[in-house]
Scaffold this motif. Structure first.
Motif, mmCIF file in Angstrom:
data_model
loop_
_atom_site.group_PDB
_atom_site.id
_atom_site.type_symbol
_atom_site.label_atom_id
_atom_site.label_comp_id
_atom_site.label_asym_id
_atom_site.label_seq_id
_atom_site.Cartn_x
_atom_site.Cartn_y
_atom_site.Cartn_z
ATOM 1 N N GLU A 61 0.829 -1.204 0.000
ATOM 2 C CA GLU A 61 0.000 0.000 0.000
ATOM 3 C C GLU A 61 0.863 1.254 0.000
ATOM 4 O O GLU A 61 1.758 1.400 0.826
ATOM 5 C CB GLU A 61 -0.925 -0.001 1.213
ATOM 6 C CG GLU A 61 -2.061 -1.006 1.096
ATOM 7 C CD GLU A 61 -3.005 -0.907 2.272
ATOM 8 O OE1 GLU A 61 -4.221 -0.951 2.057
ATOM 9 O OE2 GLU A 61 -2.515 -0.789 3.404
ATOM 10 N N GLU B 43 -7.788 5.822 -1.420
ATOM 11 C CA GLU B 43 -6.537 5.519 -2.120
ATOM 12 C C GLU B 43 -5.356 6.314 -1.568
ATOM 13 O O GLU B 43 -4.207 5.928 -1.751
ATOM 14 C CB GLU B 43 -6.690 5.820 -3.610
ATOM 15 C CG GLU B 43 -7.730 4.981 -4.320
ATOM 16 C CD GLU B 43 -7.279 3.537 -4.505
ATOM 17 O OE1 GLU B 43 -6.064 3.268 -4.353
ATOM 18 O OE2 GLU B 43 -8.129 2.673 -4.781
ATOM 19 N N ASP C 140 -4.855 6.984 1.642
ATOM 20 C CA ASP C 140 -4.702 6.737 3.079
ATOM 21 C C ASP C 140 -3.379 6.074 3.449
ATOM 22 O O ASP C 140 -3.022 6.030 4.627
ATOM 23 C CB ASP C 140 -5.844 5.855 3.590
ATOM 24 C CG ASP C 140 -7.191 6.568 3.543
ATOM 25 O OD1 ASP C 140 -7.188 7.810 3.381
ATOM 26 O OD2 ASP C 140 -8.230 5.892 3.647
ATOM 27 N N ALA D 116 -12.404 6.722 -2.093
ATOM 28 C CA ALA D 116 -12.105 5.285 -2.017
ATOM 29 C C ALA D 116 -10.962 4.966 -1.062
ATOM 30 O O ALA D 116 -10.618 3.801 -0.872
ATOM 31 C CB ALA D 116 -11.761 4.770 -3.421
ATOM 32 N N LEU E 196 -4.490 5.717 -11.243
ATOM 33 C CA LEU E 196 -4.991 5.050 -10.050
ATOM 34 C C LEU E 196 -3.940 4.171 -9.398
ATOM 35 O O LEU E 196 -3.952 3.973 -8.174
ATOM 36 C CB LEU E 196 -6.216 4.193 -10.400
ATOM 37 C CG LEU E 196 -7.532 4.941 -10.640
ATOM 38 C CD1 LEU E 196 -8.542 4.036 -11.337
ATOM 39 C CD2 LEU E 196 -8.097 5.456 -9.322
ATOM 40 N N GLU E 197 -3.031 3.634 -10.199
ATOM 41 C CA GLU E 197 -2.026 2.717 -9.667
ATOM 42 C C GLU E 197 -1.058 3.394 -8.702
ATOM 43 O O GLU E 197 -0.447 2.725 -7.876
ATOM 44 C CB GLU E 197 -1.223 2.087 -10.814
ATOM 45 C CG GLU E 197 -1.941 0.952 -11.516
ATOM 46 C CD GLU E 197 -1.102 0.364 -12.629
ATOM 47 O OE1 GLU E 197 -0.206 1.079 -13.125
ATOM 48 O OE2 GLU E 197 -1.327 -0.799 -12.996
ATOM 49 N N ASP E 198 -0.908 4.711 -8.803
ATOM 50 C CA ASP E 198 0.079 5.400 -7.977
ATOM 51 C C ASP E 198 -0.527 6.683 -7.411
ATOM 52 O O ASP E 198 -0.450 7.745 -8.021
ATOM 53 C CB ASP E 198 1.321 5.726 -8.817
ATOM 54 C CG ASP E 198 2.502 6.128 -7.942
ATOM 55 O OD1 ASP E 198 2.339 6.140 -6.705
ATOM 56 O OD2 ASP E 198 3.583 6.410 -8.488
ATOM 57 N N PRO E 199 -1.136 6.622 -6.221
ATOM 58 C CA PRO E 199 -1.831 7.786 -5.657
ATOM 59 C C PRO E 199 -0.945 9.007 -5.423
ATOM 60 O O PRO E 199 -1.468 10.111 -5.276
ATOM 61 C CB PRO E 199 -2.385 7.243 -4.331
ATOM 62 C CG PRO E 199 -2.467 5.770 -4.518
ATOM 63 C CD PRO E 199 -1.325 5.405 -5.401
ATOM 64 N N MET F 116 -10.712 8.890 -5.962
ATOM 65 C CA MET F 116 -9.604 8.258 -5.243
ATOM 66 C C MET F 116 -9.643 8.617 -3.767
ATOM 67 O O MET F 116 -9.384 7.774 -2.899
ATOM 68 C CB MET F 116 -8.270 8.677 -5.870
ATOM 69 C CG MET F 116 -8.060 8.154 -7.286
ATOM 70 S SD MET F 116 -6.596 8.876 -8.086
ATOM 71 C CE MET F 116 -5.282 8.084 -7.152
#
Length: 413
Positions: free
Chosen positions: A71, A168, A170, A166, A131-134, A163
């Motif tokens: 994460e 993302e 955090d 959701a 989305l893969e890398d916030p 994001m």
């Protein structure tokens, strides 16, 4: 094997801005070929090579590979001769950063970066890669601070808001957050980074202590802008306009965190906000793993900025304690950093952006007086080493009292 300039160098060339660094993408190449040509491999996650002469970076074309990620970590990428240029550009954050240029100046632009530069729009390349890398949310805000004339595409705003909802953001890695924050602080108008993060709902996740300042009122006679969040952004931009160091800019950014913790029943007054701001400041520093030099100055500015503002009314003993606590007796540079942060705070107010700040000269003069006290002579005269600190402080206070009395006599004359 093809080698092309990629990313920021292409963007800045098209925008007519100075190109600071050039990065290259190598399509159809292998690590063995690069090593055979004399390049030196660096990096662990994917093959990056330094040119044997220029030391510029050359990265093999790579594409993101779906995997179970830790994460907050950067997405995994794989490099292979079969990865196309379009695939490599697709994994980048914004369209203006997803262009390449050949040796003869031809622009490769599969995702519309050139059009977005012309339209002054910041737009993400693909939902999947963004989305893969916030951390790209912070990069987006940082670029918004750099290119103030650009707006953010509605679909990009909507994606970031999704994001945030959701969760993302955090679990972002502290070191990556701090890197983006420092890059944003370097810009000419760093406030826009934090304002955009707030508008997108991301600031309350990444920096809730700062987000809490908006809507907190201040006395209008001292703060015509009233809102504390607005004031802090104005002060931050004042520090940037003065060419302040990153340490000073961070200290200005965090100097009023305590105003969100004062009693709302006493607003717009904020009694003891200096002390109340220390805990949220230390929380920020721990969360982001802020370097000690940044933290030390920020703590001093947070707890002592109102004393500096009111230095003309302070007693000699209080001034001596302030200078010692601020580290001004060990380093003139530390005093100057404190003064610039406080001056930025004073000027970060609506209609008062060009106000004079005589407090700086008062404290510089006080520092010179204190520094003139012969600490060695006092130490030699003390019968016990335990008595040296108290005797030295007393001597400094006496010297300040004499200087202040002289100033008062001159003012009356």
């Amino acid at each position: 094997m093809k080698i092309l300039v990629v990313g920021g160098a292409v963007r800045d060339t098209l925008m007519g801005r100075p190109v600071r660094d050039r990065d290259y993408v190598v399509v159809g190449g292998t690590p063995e070929q690069m090593l055979a040509l004399g390049y030196r491999q660096v990096g662990q996650d994917f093959p990056v090579f330094l040119h044997p002469m220029t030391k510029e970076e050359y990265a093999l074309a790579r594409a993101h590979r779906r995997s179970v990620l830790e994460e907050g970590a950067a997405p995994v990428a794989h490099a292979a001769p079969g990865v196309t240029l379009e695939e490599d550009l697709a994994r980048r954050d914004l369209t203006i950063n997803s262009m390449a240029m050949t040796d003869d100046g031809e622009i490769v632009d599969p995702y519309g970066g050139r059009a977005d530069i012309a339209s002054r729009v910041l737009r993400h390349v693909r939902d999947e890669s963004f989305l893969e890398d916030p951390i790209r949310v912070l990069r987006l805000a940082r670029f918004a601070a750099r290119y103030r004339e650009f707006t953010v595409a509605p679909e990009t705003l909507a994606l970031v808001e999704h994001m945030v909802r959701a969760g993302e953001l955090d679990h972002l890695v502290a070191e990556r957050v701090w890197l983006e924050v420092t890059k944003g602080l370097k810009e000419d108008k760093p406030s826009r980074m934090f304002e955009l993060l707030r508008d997108m709902g991301a600031l309350k996740v990444v920096f809730p202590e700062l987000d809490a300042l908006w809507g907190v009122p201040q006395p209008p006679e001292h703060h015509p802008e009233v809102d504390t969040g607005v004031h802090v952004m104005m002060a931050l931009d004042a520090a940037a306009a003065a060419g302040a160091s990153l340490e000073v800019r961070f200290a200005v950014l965090t100097h009023d965190l305590g105003k969100a913790r004062t009693s709302a029943s006493e607003w717009p007054k904020h009694h003891n906000h200096e002390h109340l701001g220390l805990k949220p400041l230390k929380n920020v520093c721990a969360r982001w793993k802020v370097p000690s030099a940044f933290k030390e100055l920020a703590v001093i500015v947070c707890q002592d900025h109102t004393l500096v503002h009111g230095v003309a009314k302070l007693r000699a003993a209080t001034i001596a304690q302030l200078l010692k606590r601020a580290g001004a007796l060990r380093s003139a540079g530390r005093l100057e950093a404190l003064l610039l942060a406080c001056e930025s705070d004073a000027r970060g107010r609506l209609g008062l952006e060009d106000r004079e700040y005589p407090q700086a000269q008062i404290l510089r003069a006080a520092q010179a007086v204190v520094a003139s006290v012969d600490a060695g002579a006092i130490a030699r005269a003390c019968p016990s080493a335990d008595q040296i600190p108290a005797r030295l402080h007393q001597a400094r206070v006496r010297a300040l009292k004499v200087a202040l009395s002289q100033d008062m006599r001159e003012a009356r004359a």
